[in-house]
Write an enzyme that holds these catalytic residues in place. Structure first.
Site, PDB file in Angstrom:
ATOM      1  N   PRO A  87      93.345   7.597  17.169  1.00  0.00           N
ATOM      2  CA  PRO A  87      91.863   7.195  17.092  1.00  0.00           C
ATOM      3  C   PRO A  87      91.761   5.948  17.557  1.00  0.00           C
ATOM      4  CG  PRO A  87      92.481   7.180  15.077  1.00  0.00           C
ATOM      5  CD  PRO A  87      93.781   7.735  15.672  1.00  0.00           C
ATOM      6  N   VAL A  88      90.736   5.383  18.285  1.00  0.00           N
ATOM      7  CA  VAL A  88      90.371   4.075  18.694  1.00  0.00           C
ATOM      8  C   VAL A  88      89.026   3.825  18.496  1.00  0.00           C
ATOM      9  CG1 VAL A  88      89.901   2.489  20.627  1.00  0.00           C
ATOM     10  CG2 VAL A  88      92.002   4.035  20.608  1.00  0.00           C
ATOM     11  N   LYS A  89      88.678   3.354  17.148  1.00  0.00           N
ATOM     12  CA  LYS A  89      87.182   2.890  16.607  1.00  0.00           C
ATOM     13  C   LYS A  89      87.157   1.480  16.593  1.00  0.00           C
ATOM     14  CE  LYS A  89      86.509   7.042  13.916  1.00  0.00           C
ATOM     15  NZ  LYS A  89      85.162   7.477  14.497  1.00  0.00           N
ATOM     16  N   THR A  90      88.268   0.509  16.733  1.00  0.00           N
ATOM     17  CA  THR A  90      87.947  -0.644  16.857  1.00  0.00           C
ATOM     18  C   THR A  90      88.903  -1.534  17.703  1.00  0.00           C
ATOM     19  OG1 THR A  90      89.736  -1.067  15.232  1.00  0.00           O
ATOM     20  CG2 THR A  90      87.557  -0.426  14.316  1.00  0.00           C
ATOM     21  N   ASP A  98      92.472  -1.196  16.621  1.00  0.00           N
ATOM     22  CA  ASP A  98      93.215   0.216  17.016  1.00  0.00           C
ATOM     23  C   ASP A  98      93.631   0.219  18.511  1.00  0.00           C
ATOM     24  OD1 ASP A  98      92.455   1.168  14.559  1.00  0.00           O
ATOM     25  OD2 ASP A  98      90.551   2.079  15.271  1.00  0.00           O
TER      26      ASP A  98
END
Length: 233
Positions: free
Chosen positions: A102-105, A108
């Site tokens: 996942p890439v939420k920030t 990440d």
């Protein structure tokens, strides 16, 4: 009710956050991949007047996300994954952790761009086999919250995180090309001047870039010539 429910952190009261983040109790995470029967979706639309009855979440924001002093607002939003509770008989497919990146920030994204991850022949982003299924932990200072700021942190590309357990970055700095992180490493710049992290191997240490000039920077560097910053080359 016997059906699956999706709960987002925005729906969790502050006093319940510790329990909400207890992975021994809640050990399944939504990967944001949805497979929907279009006939069932059409029937749901018709039943609810052209919409899906998703729970509404409240998020506190500021008008200008880059300025915490700008006008405070409440953002109302819904999570499409929450629709799982709207379909009788819906279920979840459990996939291995290697399928979930996942890439939420920007923290990440920073990790994902490094050599800790690799692109497979069928275009999947997965952890490098040497990581043994455990991703590196990256904690960037709040000033790197946005992508353009993160790009200034790594103008010549991300460091090697293949052997990194945790990397923390605090203060105004940039990483030169050729930085290798191993174990637990922290880079700090508590001064007001932008500073560069020279190339080299950093292992289980905290580097304070604003330390006095006569203090030695502990790092294994290829050569003194390689330590110049991009402005000097």
């Amino acid at each position: 009710t016997g059906t699956l429910l999706l709960r987002e952190s925005a729906q969790c009261p502050e006093q319940d956050e510790t329990a909400f983040q207890d992975t021994t109790k809640y050990n399944y995470f939504n990967t944001n991949n949805l497979w929907v029967d279009l006939k069932a979706l059409k029937a749901l639309f018709e039943k609810h007047g052209g919409s899906v009855p998703l729970p509404v979440m409240k998020n506190s924001k500021t008008v200008d996300p880059r300025d915490k002093q700008s006008t405070k607002v409440l953002q109302l939003e819904t999570a499409m994954g929450a629709a799982i509770e709207c379909f009788p008989g819906s279920t979840a497919l459990v996939v291995p952790r290697t399928r979930f990146a996942p890439v939420k920030t920007t923290s990440d994204l920073f990790a994902l761009r490094s050599d800790a991850y690799m692109l497979t022949h069928d275009h999947r982003v997965v952890l490098h086999p040497d990581r043994r299924g455990v991703p590196p932990i990256v904690k960037l200072d709040a000033q790197y919250k946005f992508v353009d700021a993160m790009e200034r942190l790594i103008p010549r590309g991300p460091p090697s995180l293949l052997a990194c357990k945790q990397l923390s970055v605090e203060g105004d700095l940039s990483l030169c090309e050729g930085v290798i992180i191993q174990g637990n490493v922290a880079f700090r710049n508590m001064g007001s001047t932008h500073l560069w992290v020279p190339p080299g191997v950093y292992m289980d240490q905290t580097i304070d870039l604003a330390q006095p000039p006569d203090s030695k920077l502990v790092a294994s560097t290829p050569s003194s010539a390689d330590q110049s910053s991009p402005e000097e080359t």
